[in-house]
Write an enzyme that holds these catalytic residues in place. Structure first.
Site, mmCIF file in Angstrom:
data_model
loop_
_atom_site.group_PDB
_atom_site.id
_atom_site.type_symbol
_atom_site.label_atom_id
_atom_site.label_comp_id
_atom_site.label_asym_id
_atom_site.label_seq_id
_atom_site.Cartn_x
_atom_site.Cartn_y
_atom_site.Cartn_z
ATOM 1 N N GLU A 158 8.546 2.686 3.936
ATOM 2 C CA GLU A 158 8.289 1.508 3.097
ATOM 3 C C GLU A 158 9.558 0.667 2.949
ATOM 4 O OE1 GLU A 158 6.599 -0.535 1.528
ATOM 5 O OE2 GLU A 158 4.633 0.242 0.988
ATOM 6 N N ASN A 172 7.458 1.819 -6.951
ATOM 7 C CA ASN A 172 6.903 1.488 -5.642
ATOM 8 C C ASN A 172 7.690 0.305 -5.068
ATOM 9 O OD1 ASN A 172 4.876 2.455 -3.783
ATOM 10 N ND2 ASN A 172 3.789 0.527 -4.070
ATOM 11 N N ASN A 222 2.537 -3.785 -5.199
ATOM 12 C CA ASN A 222 3.066 -3.792 -3.837
ATOM 13 C C ASN A 222 3.781 -5.097 -3.509
ATOM 14 O OD1 ASN A 222 3.130 -1.581 -1.976
ATOM 15 N ND2 ASN A 222 0.933 -1.325 -2.295
ATOM 16 N N ASP A 279 -0.737 -4.525 1.680
ATOM 17 C CA ASP A 279 0.352 -3.681 1.177
ATOM 18 C C ASP A 279 1.594 -4.553 0.991
ATOM 19 O OD1 ASP A 279 2.214 -1.598 0.713
ATOM 20 O OD2 ASP A 279 1.075 -0.209 1.944
#
Length: 283
Positions: free
Chosen positions: A18, A100, A146, A194
Site C-alpha cells: 500500500e 490506513n 482510503n 482503493d
C-alpha cells in the site's frame, strides 16, 4: 494516448502492499506492507531497495520536510528521524482499529484515515494532523478510509471510503469539510475503489481492489482510460521516477486462495502521464 503495459518494478510477496509515495530527496519510491509490518524503498535509477521492519501495522509513510518519515500506524501518527529514531506525534490507540491510507495536503498537514480490522461499518475516520500533532476530525464515521488526493490547483480534494464504491469530492474551508459530493462511482462487479493519484491534467487514477485494473477519470468524472493488471488486488498508485512520469502500483495477496504470481509486487506503468510534485509533511 499511447497504451502502456504494466511492468514489474519490484518482485515481492507483500501481504498488503500500500501507500506508494515518491520521495524526491532520495530519488526513491516509498511503500508499505501493512500486515507484513514492512517499510519498503526502491530507487529506480540504481535498482537498489531496502526493507525495514516496524513494530506494528503501518498504513502509510510519507516524507517529512526536514528528512525522515511520518507514518500512519496502528496506534496513531509516528515520526521517524533521518537516523531511524522513532517518536509519537499523536498516540491514539483504539482497540480493533488501525491506520490506513494517508496523504500530505498542499499546506503540509497530514490527512490520515483509519478503519477497523473487522471492517465494521462506520468504524473509521479521517483526521487532519497539523505539524504540531493537533488533530481535527474531517470525516466521521467512515468505514475503510482510503484514497486521498488534491486537484492541481488544490481547490478540490478527492476521497474514497471504499465500501461506498464512490470517489467523492470534498470542499474544505478553514480546515473543515463543508461539502461532500459524488465525483464518480464504480459499478458493482468491477471491484472496489482503493488508493488514488491525481495527474497534472487533473485526472484521477484509481486502483480497483478485486477489479484487477486502474481507471483514469477526467476532471469531470468521466471514465476515459482503463488499464488491466496481472493481479486481482491492486491497492494504490503514485507517480514517480524521472520527471514524475511513471505510475507505480502497489498490490496485495491477502485473502486470496490462489494469488497471481505477481500479487504483492510493486508494478509500474512507464511514461503513463505527468504526475504532480508532492508536499512533504511539515512536522
Amino acid at each position: 494516448m499511447t497504451p502502456v503495459t504494466p511492468e514489474i518494478a519490484v518482485r515481492e510477496n507483500a501481504e498488503l502492499g500500500e501507500g506508494p509515495t515518491w520521495d524526491p530527496a532520495g530519488a526513491r519510491l516509498i511503500w508499505v506492507d501493512i500486515l507484513g509490518r514492512r517499510l519498503h524503498s526502491y530507487e529506480p535509477d540504481s535498482g537498489r531497495r531496502s526493507v525495514t521492519a516496524v513494530d506494528q501495522h503501518i498504513g502509510a509513510a510519507k516524507p517529512r520536510a526536514g528528512g525522515g518519515l511520518v507514518a500512519n500506524l496502528r496506534d496513531g501518527i509516528g515520526l521517524y528521524a533521518p537516523d531511524g529514531a522513532f517518536s509519537w506525534l499523536r498516540h491514539d490507540p483504539v482497540p480493533g482499529r488501525r491506520g490506513n491510507d494517508a496523504a500530505v495536503a498542499p499546506d503540509g498537514s497530514l490527512w490520515a484515515g483509519t478503519m477497523r480490522y473487522d471492517e465494521a461499518p462506520g468504524g473509521g475516520d479521517l483526521v487532519r494532523v497539523a505539524p504540531d500533532g493537533t488533530a481535527t476530525t474531517l470525516l466521521d464515521p467512515v468505514t475503510i478510509s482510503n484514497g486521498i488526493g488534491w486537484a492541481p490547483d488544490a481547490a478540490l480534494t478527492y476521497y474514497i471510503d471504499t465500501p461506498t464504491r464512490r470517489i467523492d469530492i470534498l470542499r474544505v474551508e478553514d480546515g473543515r469539510v463543508v461539502e461532500r459530493r459524488e465525483f464518480a462511482t464504480v459499478e458493482p462487479g468491477a471491484g472496489f475503489p482503493d488508493g488514488l493519484a491525481v495527474d497534472a491534467e487533473g485526472c484521477v487514477w484509481v486502483a480497483l481492489w478485486d477489479g484487477g485494473q486502474l481507471r483514469r477519470y477526467t476532471p469531470h468524472g468521466a471514465l476515459d482510460r482503463t488499464v488491466h493488471l496481472p493481479v486481482p488486488r491492486p491497492t494504490a498508485c503514485a507517480f514517480g521516477g524521472p520527471g514524475l512520469r511513471d505510475l507505480y502500483i502497489t498490490t496485495a495477496r491477502t485473502g486470496l486462495t490462489d494469488p497471481s504470481p505477481l500479487s504483492g509486487s510493486l508494478l509500474v506503468l512507464p511514461d503513463a502521464g505527468q504526475g504532480l510534485p508532492g508536499t512533504p509533511f511539515a512536522g
